[in-house]
Design a protein around this motif. Structure first.
Motif, PDB file in Angstrom:
ATOM      1  N   PRO A  92     105.363  70.802  73.636  1.00  0.00           N
ATOM      2  CA  PRO A  92     106.156  70.626  72.411  1.00  0.00           C
ATOM      3  C   PRO A  92     105.496  69.630  71.463  1.00  0.00           C
ATOM      4  CG  PRO A  92     107.566  70.578  74.346  1.00  0.00           C
ATOM      5  CD  PRO A  92     106.157  70.561  74.852  1.00  0.00           C
ATOM      6  N   GLU A  93     105.580  69.900  70.172  1.00  0.00           N
ATOM      7  CA  GLU A  93     104.884  69.086  69.183  1.00  0.00           C
ATOM      8  C   GLU A  93     105.303  67.620  69.237  1.00  0.00           C
ATOM      9  OE1 GLU A  93     102.299  67.875  66.288  1.00  0.00           O
ATOM     10  OE2 GLU A  93     102.326  69.711  67.488  1.00  0.00           O
ATOM     11  N   ALA A 148     108.733  69.004  78.475  1.00  0.00           N
ATOM     12  CA  ALA A 148     107.383  69.579  78.558  1.00  0.00           C
ATOM     13  C   ALA A 148     107.073  69.836  80.032  1.00  0.00           C
ATOM     14  CB  ALA A 148     106.367  68.627  77.938  1.00  0.00           C
TER      15      ALA A 148
END
Length: 251
Positions: A92-93, A148
């Motif tokens: 994930p960013e 994540a």
């Protein structure tokens, strides 16, 4: 009488050595406040780097990284270490941003001297150990990465590198971060072999290293490095090995 002279000479020598050691101690403490570790991509000496990229820009006034290193730090798989954040699916960013910031701190900061230790590996001669991270920085890192996925607790070793980048070792399985790292301290301390230490110290208190800071208000880690250099907490023995002559180290 000759014995008295010898004792007097020894006393004077002891005083001189004591003063010399004291002076070197002051020099050692000052030296750690602005230094780069001896590692793969670090500059020899810190200095201005006006073109630092993205999340590395807070260190542009005084950095141990080059502009090229800062640019590579933002790539999913760069030439720096050929490391792939997405080894268990796309990271994930918001989580990825913490790992970029972690890389920028490691590569660019000139304020990690009190925690630099000698280290023998193919890609660096020194490393950081037990750098005290601020509570908020560590906990936000965990919060943003808890969903994540990864297959390993320690990202420094035991990967499968046969494809030229890190892949999960045989027999491992991908799991959420919250399963691999149940607490923020587990993430911050274990993922890079105790490079960092989770603390109860807060941002702005002068007792912990901030991964994130606004350069418009100065670099808060300068004061933190000075505090630990002066107080000796978790400080690095490498400084004495570098600065003291062998004859004094043997005394």
């Amino acid at each position: 009488q000759e014995r008295t002279w010898q004792l007097g000479e020894m006393a004077v020598l002891g005083v001189v050595l004591g003063l010399l050691v004291a002076c070197i101690a002051v020099a050692a403490k000052e030296s750690v406040l602005n230094m780069c570790m001896d590692a793969k991509h670090h500059k020899t000496q810190p200095g201005p780097e006006g073109a630092l990229h993205g999340q590395c820009t807070p260190w542009k006034d005084n950095a141990c990284c080059t502009a090229q290193t800062s640019t590579e730090a933002h790539k999913d798989q760069s030439y720096l270490y050929s490391f792939n954040w997405h080894h268990c699916g796309v990271m994930p960013e918001k989580c990825r941003q913490h790992f970029i910031q972690d890389t920028c701190l490691y590569e660019c900061s000139p304020n990690l001297g009190p925690w630099i230790h000698q280290h023998s590996s193919s890609w660096r001669r020194q490393r950081i150990l037990h750098v005290p991270l601020c509570k908020e920085d560590c906990e936000q890192w965990w919060e943003d990465c808890k969903d994540a996925r990864t297959c390993k607790e320690n990202w420094h070793k035991s990967w499968n590198w046969t494809a030229g980048t890190n892949r999960c070792p045989r027999g491992s399985r991908c799991r959420p971060f919250w399963s691999v790292f149940p607490r923020p301290a587990d993430l911050c301390e274990k993922i890079w072999s105790n490079s960092y230490k989770y603390t109860q110290e807060h941002r702005g208190g002068g007792r912990c290293i901030q991964m994130w800071f606004d350069p418009a208000h100065g670099n808060p880690n300068v004061a933190v490095a000075k505090y630990y250099a002066q107080n000796g907490a978790d400080s690095s023995p490498v400084l004495w090995a570098l600065l003291l002559p062998p004859a004094l180290l043997a005394l």
